[in-house]
Motif scaffolding. Structure first.
Motif, PDB file in Angstrom:
ATOM      1  N   GLY B 458       0.843  -1.197   0.000  1.00  0.00           N
ATOM      2  CA  GLY B 458       0.000   0.000   0.000  1.00  0.00           C
ATOM      3  C   GLY B 458       0.872   1.239   0.000  1.00  0.00           C
ATOM      4  N   VAL B 459       0.517   2.173  -0.849  1.00  0.00           N
ATOM      5  CA  VAL B 459       1.288   3.418  -0.949  1.00  0.00           C
ATOM      6  C   VAL B 459       0.307   4.582  -0.868  1.00  0.00           C
ATOM      7  N   ASN B 460       0.718   5.657  -0.254  1.00  0.00           N
ATOM      8  CA  ASN B 460      -0.107   6.877  -0.301  1.00  0.00           C
ATOM      9  C   ASN B 460       0.753   8.087   0.016  1.00  0.00           C
ATOM     10  N   THR B 461       0.187   9.252  -0.205  1.00  0.00           N
ATOM     11  CA  THR B 461       0.840  10.490   0.222  1.00  0.00           C
ATOM     12  C   THR B 461      -0.059  11.153   1.244  1.00  0.00           C
ATOM     13  N   GLY B 640       4.319  14.043   2.704  1.00  0.00           N
ATOM     14  CA  GLY B 640       5.163  12.859   2.632  1.00  0.00           C
ATOM     15  C   GLY B 640       4.525  11.760   1.828  1.00  0.00           C
ATOM     16  N   ALA B 641       5.303  10.702   1.659  1.00  0.00           N
ATOM     17  CA  ALA B 641       4.843   9.513   0.944  1.00  0.00           C
ATOM     18  C   ALA B 641       5.187   8.294   1.795  1.00  0.00           C
ATOM     19  N   TYR B 642       4.204   7.430   2.001  1.00  0.00           N
ATOM     20  CA  TYR B 642       4.354   6.286   2.897  1.00  0.00           C
ATOM     21  C   TYR B 642       4.083   4.980   2.146  1.00  0.00           C
ATOM     22  N   ALA B 643       4.780   3.921   2.554  1.00  0.00           N
ATOM     23  CA  ALA B 643       4.530   2.597   1.975  1.00  0.00           C
ATOM     24  C   ALA B 643       4.447   1.559   3.084  1.00  0.00           C
ATOM     25  N   CYS B 644       3.502   0.682   2.934  1.00  0.00           N
ATOM     26  CA  CYS B 644       3.318  -0.389   3.917  1.00  0.00           C
ATOM     27  C   CYS B 644       3.239  -1.727   3.188  1.00  0.00           C
ATOM     28  N   THR B 661       7.574   2.178   5.569  1.00  0.00           N
ATOM     29  CA  THR B 661       8.558   3.190   5.195  1.00  0.00           C
ATOM     30  C   THR B 661       7.863   4.545   5.094  1.00  0.00           C
ATOM     31  N   ALA B 662       8.465   5.540   5.714  1.00  0.00           N
ATOM     32  CA  ALA B 662       7.879   6.887   5.716  1.00  0.00           C
ATOM     33  C   ALA B 662       8.912   7.888   5.209  1.00  0.00           C
ATOM     34  N   ASN B 756      -4.690   0.229   2.213  1.00  0.00           N
ATOM     35  CA  ASN B 756      -4.371   0.008   0.794  1.00  0.00           C
ATOM     36  C   ASN B 756      -3.597  -1.303   0.617  1.00  0.00           C
ATOM     37  N   ALA B 757      -2.691  -1.590   1.558  1.00  0.00           N
ATOM     38  CA  ALA B 757      -1.875  -2.800   1.447  1.00  0.00           C
ATOM     39  C   ALA B 757      -2.719  -4.056   1.621  1.00  0.00           C
TER      40      ALA B 757
END
Lengths: 161, 788
Positions: B458-461, B640-644, B661-662, B756-757
């Motif tokens: 999952g990715v988002n900003t 920012g942009a984050y991924a899980c 990851t942030a 999202n993930a």
């Protein structure tokens, strides 16, 4: 009222308590040792963790009378004899393992009990051992890192400061 | 520049007291002659309060006095700090919020009576003997039912709809028109789950009164003692500010819940004067769950209109926002100006219209909780974009990049009133892609699959508005206070500096970071600077700490005051060196005359200021102390942009967070270690919201997640190590430090990444699941898999 006597941080203390007086109340109100905190009323958060006869216990669920004659260690008894921070305390500072500080005494006491049993715990073992200690500030990242570091393990590969 | 100045990860000085058990939290304070308060609270969610019989309780051992609503006749109610006007310009409905319940109880936990006794145990015993006669009424809990003719929470205001707000109302027609012409519309209905903030220190308050001076003192677990002094003094108890001191000593976390003025604070202050003894109250955790203002609780329908290429054309939302039973201090501003203004996210969406209906229910009041409105906005935007990407067959990163506001488009005017000053959303996304090794995801997915687990990405900003807030702007929008900050910088004769700041630290580390800024500016060791905060008697004024505002607003006031100090010190130095003011330079703690070898040390100038034997007394006052107020000209806009990455166990529905990851843009950073710690904590709370936490009521309005046995706080084993980065910095353009604020980012940016993930994991496994409401408990995920 019944009288209770115990050794707290190496000092013999005694006082009159009610049957329902909890160890944490005796420490905080009776002895003025306010480093041990109360964060819940269901024995879940671990802010009240102390050592009784070397074992980690939650002082919010222990009657003062039940530890009559025992050896009790609180966060106030954890520093080195010269007043400097112990290895575990220093690791918490070095790795920013605390923010508001409220859960910290319990975390330090729990970590100390773990390292006594298991001097080189894995990340998973640390996370498992801290199951009974809740922190709302740190997301546990730096607490786990601090305990790893306190056990002498290399934490340089773990992201962030 | 000193080695421990701006940008250095120096260790926290406050840690020593917290690590040795010598911190001083409110409950650690005991005053001579102290008595103890125990509150008798409603056990039903809604009822007519017929009678409170204290006869038996009053005879119990140790009881000093029992207070009920009768004792508070003529005393004001707890005020709401922000008046919202609805879509038609009508002011919101604003019911009275009495200190103790009058005639009716409106949520479980509503205070009815208070026993004050010699010991806490005696007060508690006597509280059990207070007899309450209540006719229980049907409770209204569902927001849509509440506004569709459900039982009235407040009979006198005639409706459960506090306001029906449109933002920007003038955008509505153009937004609807854009939807009518769009190639594609993605619709999503979602719930932003109600949360209990649960700072680890339960709230506590001690009231004290000095008869000889008519001075009231309140010790309280607050993020903003001056705000409490203002609200309680002016609106509730009628105590002038010079007769009321509010002290917020060490505070064990806040997360928003300790911003507000609560009934217990007013009670202990009031009762201490009545009894002429200090009165202490400390909440149990069970009490916290039914009295601390809770967070979120929005029910939303969001629609996104797109063209064939996935460009956003318009965004439209309808949200029901739960206010609970009463309006808490900032409750009304959260779903409106802290939410609607952020609905553009990091994207160019030409038309946006936000509708929010704020609703009274028989539940604990709802107010700001870490992020406050901005997590709700981010969650909606980033979930609907993810759904749209799937519907259009676009990569979730690509659809975002296609719609980003570009780095050369700042300052950027959004359609929802605010102007972003700086940002570079492509840079943070690119950094995320490499730091989270998104290219390696497929390989990791294959590994998980071998173990029978479904892996998802999952990715988002996110964007947030911090540094709250320009007073002239918030005044127009209904705020009943200014939102500046103040600082006094006092230089002592021997060169040491004391800074009195209106910001309040309850875990953020101001005692460490604020001196780093001063040390950098003057060129003195960080140890020469001390921070004083949390006491209205010591700090001139302050609006406190929330909304990631301390460094951006409080720090800016401190910089302004320090600049005044430096300007005056240069005049003193000029006199000592018989030079012109304009020629004096300050570097590394030394004043020198430009182009000469003449210099004078910082300490010598400070001494001259207080021992003015050789001093320009005719033109300059002795002493070196300056106060400054700073009122920001705009919000700051961290992004920012984050991924899980998660693994879902298809047999049980259990979700494991494998990696998080942030990448954040906070502008300039003073202490990276502390900033990263703030992000870690925010992510922990965000993952908690996404997977674990839910403040659940049953159909009768009982809080059934009312203890740590029942409310799933994240524990160490629920969370991974995180990767965080703040290297893509675009400094804020309108405050002197170029800082944006970092306190809430983690909690804002992380919930959509997790959800999202999980949806991604299920979709990749062929399950047609487009959404699951938080928290994504094993049962909810397992059910979604079964029903797909």
């Amino acid at each position: 009222m019944p009288k209770v006597t115990m050794r707290v941080n190496g000092r013999e203390v005694s006082g009159e308590v009610e049957g329902r007086t909890l160890l944490v109340q005796f420490l905080r109100e009776g002895l003025g040792l306010t480093g041990t905190h109360v964060g819940c009323d269901t024995s879940q958060c671990g802010a009240c963790t102390v050592h009784v006869n070397g074992l980690q216990v939650k002082s919010c669920t222990t009657f003062a009378l039940d530890v009559d004659g025992a050896e009790v260690t609180t966060i106030e008894g954890m520093a080195n004899a010269d007043g400097s921070l112990s290895v575990i305390q220093q690791a918490f500072q070095d790795h920013h393992g605390l923010q508001c500080g409220f859960c910290t005494p319990g975390m330090v006491m729990a970590a100390a009990a773990l390292l006594k049993e298991n001097p080189k715990p894995t990340e998973a073992q640390i996370r498992h051992h801290l199951e009974g200690n809740i922190c709302r500030c740190t997301g546990y990242h730096n607490i786990v890192k601090a305990v790893l570091a306190a056990s002498g393990q290399d934490v340089s590969a773990i992201a962030a400061e | 520049m000193p080695k421990d100045g701006i940008g250095a990860s120096i260790k926290r000085r406050e840690d020593v007291r917290f690590l040795t058990g010598t911190g001083r939290y409110t409950d650690d304070i005991n005053l001579r002659g102290q008595s103890y308060a125990w509150f008798v609270r409603s056990q039903v969610a809604h009822g007519k309060l017929n009678k409170v019989d204290t006869t038996a309780a009053a005879k119990m051992p140790g009881v000093l006095r029992i207070f009920t609503a009768k004792d508070f006749e003529g005393v004001g109610g707890l005020p709401c700090g922000w008046q919202i006007h609805d879509r038609h310009g009508k002011p919101m409905l604003e019911p009275k919020h009495p200190v103790l319940a009058e005639g009716k109880v409106r949520h479980v936990g509503d205070p009815i009576a208070v026993v004050v006794a010699e010991t806490e145990a005696q007060a508690r015993d006597a509280a059990d003997a207070v007899v309450i006669d209540i006719d229980e009424l049907p409770a209204v809990l569902d927001m849509k039912a509440a506004v569709a003719g459900g039982p009235l929470v407040h009979d006198d205001i005639g409706s459960n709809l506090c306001y029906d707000w449109g933002f920007v109302e003038e955008n509505k027609a153009a937004t609807d028109a854009a939807f009518a012409k769009a190639d594609h519309v993605t619709t999503l209905e979602l719930v932003n789950n109600r949360l209990a903030p649960n700072a680890m220190e339960p709230r506590a308050a001690i009231g004290d009164y000095d008869f000889a001076t008519d001075m009231h003192t309140l010790y309280t677990t607050s993020q903003n003692p001056h705000v409490i002094r203002l609200l309680m003094g002016a609106f509730v108890l009628g105590i002038p500010e010079h007769k009321l001191r509010v002290v917020a000593p060490d505070v064990g976390g806040g997360f928003g819940s300790k911003i507000y003025h609560y009934a217990e604070e007013a009670f202990v202050t009031f009762a201490a004067k009545q009894l002429r003894r200090p009165v202490k109250w400390t909440a149990t955790r069970s009490e916290s769950f039914i009295t601390d203002a809770q967070g979120r609780d929005h029910v939303t329908k969001i629609e996104l209109a797109l063209d064939k290429q996935g460009h956003f054309l318009a965004l439209r939302t309808e949200t029901y926002a739960n206010m609970g039973a009463y309006l808490s201090t900032f409750s009304t501003a959260i779903p409106t100006y802290l939410h609607g203004t952020l609905m553009a996210g990091t994207y160019k969406t030409p038309h946006i219209y936000v509708n929010v209906k704020a609703v009274f229910t028989n539940t604990v009041p709802v107010d700001a909780y870490r992020g406050a409105g901005r997590p709700e906005a981010t969650y909606q935007i980033e979930r609907v974009i993810d759904k749209a990407a799937r519907e259009l067959g676009l990569d979730p990163l690509e659809i975002r990049r296609r719609n980003f506001i570009k780095a050369d488009e700042f300052p950027y005017q959004t359609p929802v009133a605010v102007v972003y000053d700086t940002g570079d959303y492509d840079a943070t996304m690119n950094k995320l892609e490499s730091l989270a090794d998104l290219a390696g995801f497929e390989k990791r997915r294959a590994e998980s699959a071998k173990a029978g687990k479904l892996r998802g990405l999952g990715v988002n900003t996110y964007i947030e508005a911090c540094g709250i807030a320009p007073s002239h702007l918030v005044g127009q929008l209904g705020a009943r206070a200014g939102l500046y900050e103040s600082a006094t910088v006092r230089v002592n004769a021997t060169g040491g500096v004391v800074v009195m700041t209106g910001s309040h630290s309850h875990g953020q580390g101001h005692e460490t970071t604020f001196p780093q800024v001063i040390a950098e500016m003057i060129g003195i060791p960080v140890e020469s600077v001390e921070i004083v905060h949390g006491d209205t008697a010591n700090v001139p004024m302050g609006m406190g700490t929330y909304g990631s505002r301390s460094l951006a607003v409080g720090g800016s006031a401190m910089v302004k005051a320090t600049n005044k100090i430096i300007a005056k010190a240069k005049k003193i130095a000029a006199h000592l060196m018989e030079a012109s003011d304009a020629d004096i330079e300050l570097k590394d703690g030394k004043f020198s005359v430009a182009g000469t070898d003449k210099s004078v040390e910082w300490g010598a100038v400070c001494l001259a200021a207080y021992v003015p034997h050789n001093y320009p007394l005719e033109s300059l006052e002795p002493g070196l102390e300056e106060t400054a107020f700073y009122d920001p000209s705009n919000f700051t806009y961290p992004s920012g942009a984050y991924a899980c990455e998660v693994e879902v166990d298809p047999d049980t529905g259990h979700v494991k967070v494998c990696a998080f990851t942030a990448v954040d843009d906070f502008g300039n950073v003073v202490n990276p270690m502390i900033v990263e710690g703030q992000v870690h904590g925010g992510i922990g709370q965000g993952i908690g919201q996404a997977l674990l936490e839910h403040a659940v009521y049953d159909g009768n309005g009982q809080m059934i997640a009312g203890s740590f046995m029942d409310y799933a706080m994240p524990r160490a084993g629920d969370l991974p190590f995180y990767k965080v980065d703040h290297s893509c910095a675009t400094p804020c353009t309108h405050n002197p430090l170029g800082v944006k604020g970092c306190g809430e980012a983690g909690a804002i940016g992380s919930p959509p990444a997790v959800v999202n993930a999980v949806v991604d994991a299920l979709q990749r496994a062929g399950k047609k699941v487009s959404h699951i409401d938080m928290p994504l408990s094993p049962y909810r995920v397992w059910s979604a898999i079964q029903n797909a």
